[in-house]
Motif scaffolding. Structure first.
Motif, PDB file in Angstrom:
ATOM      1  N   GLU A 216      -9.201  -1.456  48.092  1.00  0.00           N
ATOM      2  CA  GLU A 216      -9.145  -1.014  46.696  1.00  0.00           C
ATOM      3  C   GLU A 216     -10.447  -1.266  45.955  1.00  0.00           C
ATOM      4  OE1 GLU A 216      -5.745  -2.921  45.003  1.00  0.00           O
ATOM      5  OE2 GLU A 216      -4.304  -1.697  46.129  1.00  0.00           O
ATOM      6  N   GLN A 217     -11.228  -2.279  46.387  1.00  0.00           N
ATOM      7  CA  GLN A 217     -12.547  -2.546  45.809  1.00  0.00           C
ATOM      8  C   GLN A 217     -12.506  -2.689  44.289  1.00  0.00           C
ATOM      9  OE1 GLN A 217     -15.714  -3.103  47.236  1.00  0.00           O
ATOM     10  NE2 GLN A 217     -14.396  -3.420  49.016  1.00  0.00           N
ATOM     11  N   GLY A 218     -11.500  -3.387  43.785  1.00  0.00           N
ATOM     12  CA  GLY A 218     -11.384  -3.615  42.353  1.00  0.00           C
ATOM     13  C   GLY A 218     -11.764  -5.032  41.975  1.00  0.00           C
ATOM     14  N   ASP A 219     -11.195  -5.499  40.848  1.00  0.00           N
ATOM     15  CA  ASP A 219     -11.489  -6.850  40.365  1.00  0.00           C
ATOM     16  C   ASP A 219     -11.060  -7.917  41.368  1.00  0.00           C
ATOM     17  OD1 ASP A 219     -12.549  -5.814  38.046  1.00  0.00           O
ATOM     18  OD2 ASP A 219     -10.722  -6.073  36.870  1.00  0.00           O
ATOM     19  N   LEU A 220      -9.928  -7.662  42.052  1.00  0.00           N
ATOM     20  CA  LEU A 220      -9.461  -8.643  43.021  1.00  0.00           C
ATOM     21  C   LEU A 220     -10.437  -8.799  44.179  1.00  0.00           C
ATOM     22  CD1 LEU A 220      -5.592  -8.029  43.249  1.00  0.00           C
ATOM     23  CD2 LEU A 220      -6.792  -9.963  42.215  1.00  0.00           C
ATOM     24  N   ALA A 221     -11.084  -7.709  44.555  1.00  0.00           N
ATOM     25  CA  ALA A 221     -12.067  -7.781  45.633  1.00  0.00           C
ATOM     26  C   ALA A 221     -13.248  -8.661  45.222  1.00  0.00           C
ATOM     27  CB  ALA A 221     -12.551  -6.377  46.000  1.00  0.00           C
ATOM     28  N   THR A 222     -13.647  -8.553  43.958  1.00  0.00           N
ATOM     29  CA  THR A 222     -14.724  -9.406  43.441  1.00  0.00           C
ATOM     30  C   THR A 222     -14.284 -10.863  43.428  1.00  0.00           C
ATOM     31  OG1 THR A 222     -15.554  -7.591  42.052  1.00  0.00           O
ATOM     32  CG2 THR A 222     -16.239  -9.839  41.479  1.00  0.00           C
ATOM     33  N   GLN A 223     -13.050 -11.108  42.969  1.00  0.00           N
ATOM     34  CA  GLN A 223     -12.511 -12.465  42.954  1.00  0.00           C
ATOM     35  C   GLN A 223     -12.429 -13.035  44.368  1.00  0.00           C
ATOM     36  OE1 GLN A 223      -8.830 -12.815  40.699  1.00  0.00           O
ATOM     37  NE2 GLN A 223      -9.527 -11.239  39.266  1.00  0.00           N
ATOM     38  N   LEU A 224     -12.059 -12.186  45.325  1.00  0.00           N
ATOM     39  CA  LEU A 224     -11.961 -12.632  46.714  1.00  0.00           C
ATOM     40  C   LEU A 224     -13.320 -13.070  47.244  1.00  0.00           C
ATOM     41  CD1 LEU A 224     -10.479 -12.953  49.422  1.00  0.00           C
ATOM     42  CD2 LEU A 224     -10.851 -10.505  49.812  1.00  0.00           C
TER      43      LEU A 224
ATOM     44  N   ASP B 291     -14.497 -22.161  59.172  1.00  0.00           N
ATOM     45  CA  ASP B 291     -14.408 -20.848  59.814  1.00  0.00           C
ATOM     46  C   ASP B 291     -12.955 -20.448  60.051  1.00  0.00           C
ATOM     47  OD1 ASP B 291     -17.139 -20.645  59.839  1.00  0.00           O
ATOM     48  OD2 ASP B 291     -17.365 -21.180  61.962  1.00  0.00           O
ATOM     49  N   GLY B 292     -12.132 -21.415  60.437  1.00  0.00           N
ATOM     50  CA  GLY B 292     -10.722 -21.118  60.678  1.00  0.00           C
ATOM     51  C   GLY B 292     -10.011 -20.666  59.421  1.00  0.00           C
ATOM     52  N   LEU B 293     -10.262 -21.332  58.300  1.00  0.00           N
ATOM     53  CA  LEU B 293      -9.625 -20.954  57.039  1.00  0.00           C
ATOM     54  C   LEU B 293     -10.086 -19.572  56.584  1.00  0.00           C
ATOM     55  CD1 LEU B 293      -9.838 -24.351  55.107  1.00  0.00           C
ATOM     56  CD2 LEU B 293      -7.789 -23.316  56.119  1.00  0.00           C
ATOM     57  N   ILE B 294     -11.377 -19.315  56.686  1.00  0.00           N
ATOM     58  CA  ILE B 294     -11.902 -18.024  56.246  1.00  0.00           C
ATOM     59  C   ILE B 294     -11.378 -16.887  57.130  1.00  0.00           C
ATOM     60  CG2 ILE B 294     -14.016 -16.638  56.045  1.00  0.00           C
ATOM     61  CD1 ILE B 294     -15.418 -19.171  55.066  1.00  0.00           C
ATOM     62  N   LYS B 295     -11.352 -17.101  58.439  1.00  0.00           N
ATOM     63  CA  LYS B 295     -10.821 -16.078  59.345  1.00  0.00           C
ATOM     64  C   LYS B 295      -9.351 -15.812  59.055  1.00  0.00           C
ATOM     65  CE  LYS B 295     -13.976 -16.959  63.225  1.00  0.00           C
ATOM     66  NZ  LYS B 295     -14.091 -17.493  64.604  1.00  0.00           N
ATOM     67  N   SER B 296      -8.617 -16.853  58.732  1.00  0.00           N
ATOM     68  CA  SER B 296      -7.195 -16.687  58.422  1.00  0.00           C
ATOM     69  C   SER B 296      -7.009 -15.819  57.186  1.00  0.00           C
ATOM     70  CB  SER B 296      -6.548 -18.061  58.197  1.00  0.00           C
ATOM     71  OG  SER B 296      -6.592 -18.835  59.366  1.00  0.00           O
ATOM     72  N   ILE B 297      -7.829 -16.037  56.175  1.00  0.00           N
ATOM     73  CA  ILE B 297      -7.744 -15.230  54.955  1.00  0.00           C
ATOM     74  C   ILE B 297      -8.135 -13.783  55.236  1.00  0.00           C
ATOM     75  CG2 ILE B 297      -8.790 -14.872  52.679  1.00  0.00           C
ATOM     76  CD1 ILE B 297      -9.009 -17.938  52.470  1.00  0.00           C
ATOM     77  N   LEU B 298      -9.204 -13.580  55.968  1.00  0.00           N
ATOM     78  CA  LEU B 298      -9.682 -12.228  56.242  1.00  0.00           C
ATOM     79  C   LEU B 298      -8.730 -11.442  57.134  1.00  0.00           C
ATOM     80  CD1 LEU B 298     -13.509 -12.883  56.760  1.00  0.00           C
ATOM     81  CD2 LEU B 298     -12.357 -11.933  54.749  1.00  0.00           C
ATOM     82  N   ALA B 299      -7.910 -12.146  57.922  1.00  0.00           N
ATOM     83  CA  ALA B 299      -6.961 -11.470  58.807  1.00  0.00           C
ATOM     84  C   ALA B 299      -5.717 -10.996  58.072  1.00  0.00           C
ATOM     85  CB  ALA B 299      -6.548 -12.418  59.937  1.00  0.00           C
ATOM     86  N   SER B 300      -5.534 -11.421  56.833  1.00  0.00           N
ATOM     87  CA  SER B 300      -4.338 -11.076  56.068  1.00  0.00           C
ATOM     88  C   SER B 300      -4.298  -9.593  55.711  1.00  0.00           C
ATOM     89  CB  SER B 300      -4.298 -11.918  54.786  1.00  0.00           C
ATOM     90  OG  SER B 300      -3.364 -11.414  53.869  1.00  0.00           O
ATOM     91  N   SER B 301      -3.128  -8.978  55.819  1.00  0.00           N
ATOM     92  CA  SER B 301      -2.980  -7.583  55.405  1.00  0.00           C
ATOM     93  C   SER B 301      -3.191  -7.445  53.905  1.00  0.00           C
ATOM     94  CB  SER B 301      -1.591  -7.061  55.794  1.00  0.00           C
ATOM     95  OG  SER B 301      -0.575  -7.798  55.152  1.00  0.00           O
ATOM     96  N   LYS B 302      -2.829  -8.479  53.155  1.00  0.00           N
ATOM     97  CA  LYS B 302      -3.060  -8.486  51.714  1.00  0.00           C
ATOM     98  C   LYS B 302      -4.557  -8.451  51.419  1.00  0.00           C
ATOM     99  CE  LYS B 302      -1.777  -9.286  47.336  1.00  0.00           C
ATOM    100  NZ  LYS B 302      -0.934  -8.352  46.563  1.00  0.00           N
ATOM    101  N   THR B 303      -5.347  -9.219  52.182  1.00  0.00           N
ATOM    102  CA  THR B 303      -6.792  -9.214  52.012  1.00  0.00           C
ATOM    103  C   THR B 303      -7.367  -7.835  52.309  1.00  0.00           C
ATOM    104  OG1 THR B 303      -6.986 -11.557  52.582  1.00  0.00           O
ATOM    105  CG2 THR B 303      -8.962 -10.210  52.838  1.00  0.00           C
ATOM    106  N   LYS B 304      -6.906  -7.217  53.380  1.00  0.00           N
ATOM    107  CA  LYS B 304      -7.405  -5.891  53.753  1.00  0.00           C
ATOM    108  C   LYS B 304      -7.077  -4.868  52.677  1.00  0.00           C
ATOM    109  CE  LYS B 304      -6.967  -6.941  58.678  1.00  0.00           C
ATOM    110  NZ  LYS B 304      -8.402  -7.169  58.884  1.00  0.00           N
ATOM    111  N   GLU B 305      -5.895  -5.001  52.078  1.00  0.00           N
ATOM    112  CA  GLU B 305      -5.505  -4.109  50.991  1.00  0.00           C
ATOM    113  C   GLU B 305      -6.435  -4.290  49.788  1.00  0.00           C
ATOM    114  OE1 GLU B 305      -1.757  -3.644  47.863  1.00  0.00           O
ATOM    115  OE2 GLU B 305      -1.456  -4.679  49.778  1.00  0.00           O
ATOM    116  N   ILE B 306      -6.735  -5.545  49.460  1.00  0.00           N
ATOM    117  CA  ILE B 306      -7.629  -5.839  48.334  1.00  0.00           C
ATOM    118  C   ILE B 306      -9.021  -5.266  48.599  1.00  0.00           C
ATOM    119  CG2 ILE B 306      -8.857  -7.719  47.166  1.00  0.00           C
ATOM    120  CD1 ILE B 306      -6.279  -9.389  47.499  1.00  0.00           C
TER     121      ILE B 306
END
Length: 294
Positions: free
Chosen positions: A195-203, A177-192
């Protein structure tokens, strides 16, 4: 977004983009507690190949409640310590885990290649300094520029290893949970996600991959170690080490691999860049070491 392409010691091109300052990280399980800075662990001489690396028996105390961290980690790839610190829950101010960030010794010369004077000339109007070292150092201290520099290091396939040691008993579910929350809190993640593109699918695929190694594994005792190793193809290898009460290694366990490269990138961007890094003091120490390598 803007990009820069160049070729030097290797043929890969490096892209960079201005990123917004990282959003405030989740205050759930993991938040950083400041610790006293220590002196550099890696020499600053540009001719690193001529210098001896620290003795493999050397270690450094990161938190008094857990065993000291090794300055070097061997194995299929040899790593040396960049920075270290602890994390704590902000509003309760108690420590949760000790942390170390390591870089592959073989990849150290790549830092100088990626962050060379030609590349850094794009930022000299924003980084005050009289030398190349000062420009790199100041850029790594900047919330936006640090994200650009670290992303270029990651795009050059520089390998890192993250060593996490809980300072109190926990379980694999909390670690996940800590690792996933850390990723989701990233501004880069929010940007991805916007955009809802290929990177969002990869994420989404990568987060599903990240959940699997932690399924039904039970407790994780204080002093045991979770290792996150970034491999040459940017995938992430997860493993754990179990120790007895005297600090002797009992067992090493391979937990699984995260093939999606976006997961290792987002985690390391959160550790090494932005205005709200997952571990501010670890980021500060790591970036100080990186700037000494140019």
């Amino acid at each position: 977004m803007f990009r820069l392409s160049r070729s030097r010691a290797f043929t890969s091109s490096f892209k960079f983009r201005l990123l917004t300052a990282s959003s405030v990280a989740s205050v759930g399980l993991f938040t950083f507690l400041q610790v006293v800075p220590e002196r550099s662990l890696i020499w600053s001489d540009a001719s690193l190949s001529k210098l001896p690396l620290p003795d493999i028996t050397e270690s450094i105390s990161v938190d008094k409640s857990v065993p000291a961290f090794p300055k070097n980690i061997g194995g299929k790839t040899d790593f040396t310590l960049l920075g270290y610190g602890t994390r704590s829950v902000t509003f309760l101010s108690f420590r949760v885990y000790a942390l170390g960030i390591y870089i592959a010794k073989e990849d150290i010369p790549k830092v100088q290649t990626v962050l060379d004077s030609k590349f850094m000339s794009n930022f000299t109007n924003k980084t005050k300094g009289s030398s190349h070292f000062e420009h790199v150092s100041n850029a790594l201290k900047d919330a936006t520029l640090s994200s650009i520099l670290v992303e270029n290091l990651l795009d050059a396939d520089i390998r890192f290893k993250v060593r996490i040691v809980p300072v109190r008993n926990t379980d694999f579910n909390h670690l996940k949970d800590g690792l996933i929350k850390s990723i989701l809190a990233s501004s880069k993640t929010k940007e991805i996600q916007r955009e809802q593109g290929d990177l969002a699918t990869q994420l989404d695929q990568g987060l599903d991959e990240l959940r699997k190694p932690f399924t039904t594994r039970g407790s994780f005792a204080k002093g045991n170690t979770l290792l996150l190793e970034r491999l040459p193809n940017s995938s992430l290898e997860l493993s754990s080490e179990t120790y007895d009460k005297q600090g002797l290694l009992l067992k090493q366990t391979h937990l699984g691999d995260i093939e999606s490269p976006i997961i290792s990138k987002l985690l390391l961007l959160q550790y090494l860049s932005g205005d709200k890094p997952l571990s501010p003091n670890t980021k500060e120490k790591s970036c100080e070491q990186l700037s000494l390598l140019v």
